[in-house]
Design an enzyme around this catalytic site. Structure first.
Site, PDB file in Angstrom:
ATOM      1  CB  SER A 139      -0.847  -0.008   1.275  1.00  0.00           C
ATOM      2  OG  SER A 139      -1.473   1.242   1.490  1.00  0.00           O
ATOM      3  CE1 TYR A 152      -4.658  -1.963   4.970  1.00  0.00           C
ATOM      4  CE2 TYR A 152      -3.323  -0.020   4.555  1.00  0.00           C
ATOM      5  CZ  TYR A 152      -4.102  -1.056   4.084  1.00  0.00           C
ATOM      6  OH  TYR A 152      -4.307  -1.209   2.729  1.00  0.00           O
TER       7      TYR A 152
HETATM    8  P1  NAD Z   1     -11.592  -5.971  -0.163  1.00  0.00           P
HETATM    9  O1  NAD Z   1     -12.198  -5.894   1.196  1.00  0.00           O
HETATM   10  O2  NAD Z   1     -12.419  -5.683  -1.344  1.00  0.00           O
HETATM   11  O3  NAD Z   1     -10.924  -7.368  -0.372  1.00  0.00           O
HETATM   12  C1  NAD Z   1     -10.190  -8.020   0.636  1.00  0.00           C
HETATM   13  C2  NAD Z   1     -10.163  -9.487   0.296  1.00  0.00           C
HETATM   14  O4  NAD Z   1      -9.505 -10.170   1.366  1.00  0.00           O
HETATM   15  C3  NAD Z   1     -11.561 -10.079   0.189  1.00  0.00           C
HETATM   16  O5  NAD Z   1     -11.585 -11.036  -0.847  1.00  0.00           O
HETATM   17  C4  NAD Z   1     -11.754 -10.758   1.541  1.00  0.00           C
HETATM   18  O6  NAD Z   1     -12.652 -11.829   1.483  1.00  0.00           O
HETATM   19  C5  NAD Z   1     -10.329 -11.229   1.783  1.00  0.00           C
HETATM   20  N1  NAD Z   1     -10.081 -11.544   3.182  1.00  0.00           N
HETATM   21  C6  NAD Z   1     -10.322 -10.798   4.293  1.00  0.00           C
HETATM   22  N2  NAD Z   1     -10.007 -11.515   5.387  1.00  0.00           N
HETATM   23  C7  NAD Z   1      -9.557 -12.708   4.969  1.00  0.00           C
HETATM   24  C8  NAD Z   1      -9.102 -13.879   5.635  1.00  0.00           C
HETATM   25  N3  NAD Z   1      -9.059 -13.960   6.969  1.00  0.00           N
HETATM   26  N4  NAD Z   1      -8.745 -14.936   4.876  1.00  0.00           N
HETATM   27  C9  NAD Z   1      -8.813 -14.893   3.528  1.00  0.00           C
HETATM   28  N5  NAD Z   1      -9.239 -13.825   2.855  1.00  0.00           N
HETATM   29  C10 NAD Z   1      -9.601 -12.744   3.567  1.00  0.00           C
HETATM   30  O7  NAD Z   1     -10.314  -5.020  -0.098  1.00  0.00           O
HETATM   31  P2  NAD Z   1      -9.316  -4.491  -1.223  1.00  0.00           P
HETATM   32  O8  NAD Z   1      -9.397  -3.026  -1.193  1.00  0.00           O
HETATM   33  O9  NAD Z   1      -9.509  -5.208  -2.490  1.00  0.00           O
HETATM   34  O10 NAD Z   1      -7.926  -4.884  -0.555  1.00  0.00           O
HETATM   35  C11 NAD Z   1      -7.096  -5.894  -1.069  1.00  0.00           C
HETATM   36  C12 NAD Z   1      -5.665  -5.620  -0.653  1.00  0.00           C
HETATM   37  O11 NAD Z   1      -5.240  -4.384  -1.215  1.00  0.00           O
HETATM   38  C13 NAD Z   1      -5.486  -5.483   0.855  1.00  0.00           C
HETATM   39  O12 NAD Z   1      -4.275  -6.085   1.248  1.00  0.00           O
HETATM   40  C14 NAD Z   1      -5.435  -3.980   1.058  1.00  0.00           C
HETATM   41  O13 NAD Z   1      -4.722  -3.633   2.206  1.00  0.00           O
HETATM   42  C15 NAD Z   1      -4.707  -3.567  -0.204  1.00  0.00           C
HETATM   43  N6  NAD Z   1      -4.892  -2.142  -0.548  1.00  0.00           N
HETATM   44  C16 NAD Z   1      -6.123  -1.641  -0.824  1.00  0.00           C
HETATM   45  C17 NAD Z   1      -6.251  -0.309  -1.156  1.00  0.00           C
HETATM   46  C18 NAD Z   1      -7.572   0.304  -1.496  1.00  0.00           C
HETATM   47  O14 NAD Z   1      -7.635   1.533  -1.613  1.00  0.00           O
HETATM   48  N7  NAD Z   1      -8.613  -0.448  -1.698  1.00  0.00           N
HETATM   49  C19 NAD Z   1      -5.122   0.509  -1.191  1.00  0.00           C
HETATM   50  C20 NAD Z   1      -3.886  -0.031  -0.889  1.00  0.00           C
HETATM   51  C21 NAD Z   1      -3.778  -1.382  -0.582  1.00  0.00           C
END
Ligand code: NAD
Length: 257
Positions: A139, A152
């Site tokens: 991130s 985080y």
């Molecule tokens: P999201 O909530 O849409 O997806 C998260 C995914 O992780 C989902 O499929 C959920 O089911 C899964 N998950 C959660 N807990 C779990 C567990 N215990 N076991 C297995 N799977 C699990 O979120 P996102 O925004 O798509 O985030 C995905 C990644 O990207 C994360 O690591 C997040 O930190 C990172 N990220 C997101 C953003 C953003 O702006 N959305 C920015 C930077 C980094």
């Protein structure tokens, strides 16, 4: 593209960025293993749809990334893991003095520890196959900090460190390890933060998006899951064979500030 025909295991891929990466991988001819902690008909139907749509093998395997043994079992059950995308992640926002211990533990377990366990299980398979790519979804918070996101930010800085160590341990092998550092991407994880932020700042949804979320993103646009899929595919290409141990920001200029 050397990734076609390979198998990618994408943790946390029934939603958001993980799902977007799975779609882009499948589009490029990569077989995909989807994952989350649930085991619903929808989860399996999602994999079936992706497989049919793109003519690749697509499976869904339930595994809870907060549990070390399930992280390792995911890789073993996948049977092959040429590309490992460590993406599963959760968020909780609170000042350090009020941050619930169980939330801290869950974030460190899912956002950081899971990547250690899956990588440990996947590296021997990559070595046997003679090719491998580890792509950790960190991130902008892996490179910079914000208040109230202690767990985080700590986990994401940790995963950048783990990426570097993975790269050094595989430097003389046809395996690379890199981290993608997205800025804000409009996924369910981010969507869930909007109502509380609206309340906290007494702002409309539009103002929260523009003046709070994208305040540090100079482009004033969300990154998209397709762009992140494309970045992951680049890291799996021949052109990126010497790109290892580094971070690629997809953040509209956030970390340039
Ligand atoms: P999201 O909530 O849409 O997806 C998260 C995914 O992780 C989902 O499929 C959920 O089911 C899964 N998950 C959660 N807990 C779990 C567990 N215990 N076991 C297995 N799977 C699990 O979120 P996102 O925004 O798509 O985030 C995905 C990644 O990207 C994360 O690591 C997040 O930190 C990172 N990220 C997101 C953003 C953003 O702006 N959305 C920015 C930077 C980094």
């Amino acid at each position: 593209m050397s990734a076609a025909g390979k198998t990618a295991v994408i943790t946390g891929s029934n939603s958001g960025i993980g799902l977007g990466i799975a779609e882009e991988m499948a589009k490029a001819g990569v077989n995909v293993v989807l994952n989350s902690f649930t085991d619903s008909q929808d989860d399996h139907a999602l994999a079936e749809r992706i497989g049919k749509e793109h003519g690749v093998s697509a499976r869904y395997i339930k595994a809870d990334m907060s549990k070390p043994e399930e992280c390792r079992a995911l890789i073993e059950q996948a049977g092959a893991c040429d590309i490992l995308i460590n993406n599963a992640g959760i968020q909780h926002v609170a000042p350090i003095a009020e941050f619930p211990t169980e939330k801290w533990d869950a974030i460190i377990a899912i956002n950081l520890n899971s990547a250690f366990h899956t990588t440990a299980a996947a590296l021997p398979m990559m070595r046997k196959a003679g090719w491998g790519r580890v792509v950790n979804i960190a991130s902008a918070h892996g490179l910079t900090a914000s208040p109230f996101k202690s767990a985080y930010v700590a986990a994401k800085h940790g995963i950048v460190g783990l990426t570097k160590v993975t790269a050094l341990e595989t430097a003389q092998e046809p395996i690379t390890a890199n981290a993608i550092c997205p800025g804000y991407v409009l996924t369910p994880l981010v969507e869930a933060q909007i109502p509380d932020t609206m309340k906290e700042y007494d702002m409309s949804r539009e103002d929260v998006i523009k003046n709070v979320m994208l305040q540090r993103q100079p482009s004033k646009e969300f990154a998209t899951v397709e762009q992140l899929g494309g970045t992951a595919l680049f890291l799996c290409s021949d052109a990126a064979a010497q790109v290892t141990g580094t971070t690629i920001s997809v953040d509209g200029g956030w970390t340039a500030l």
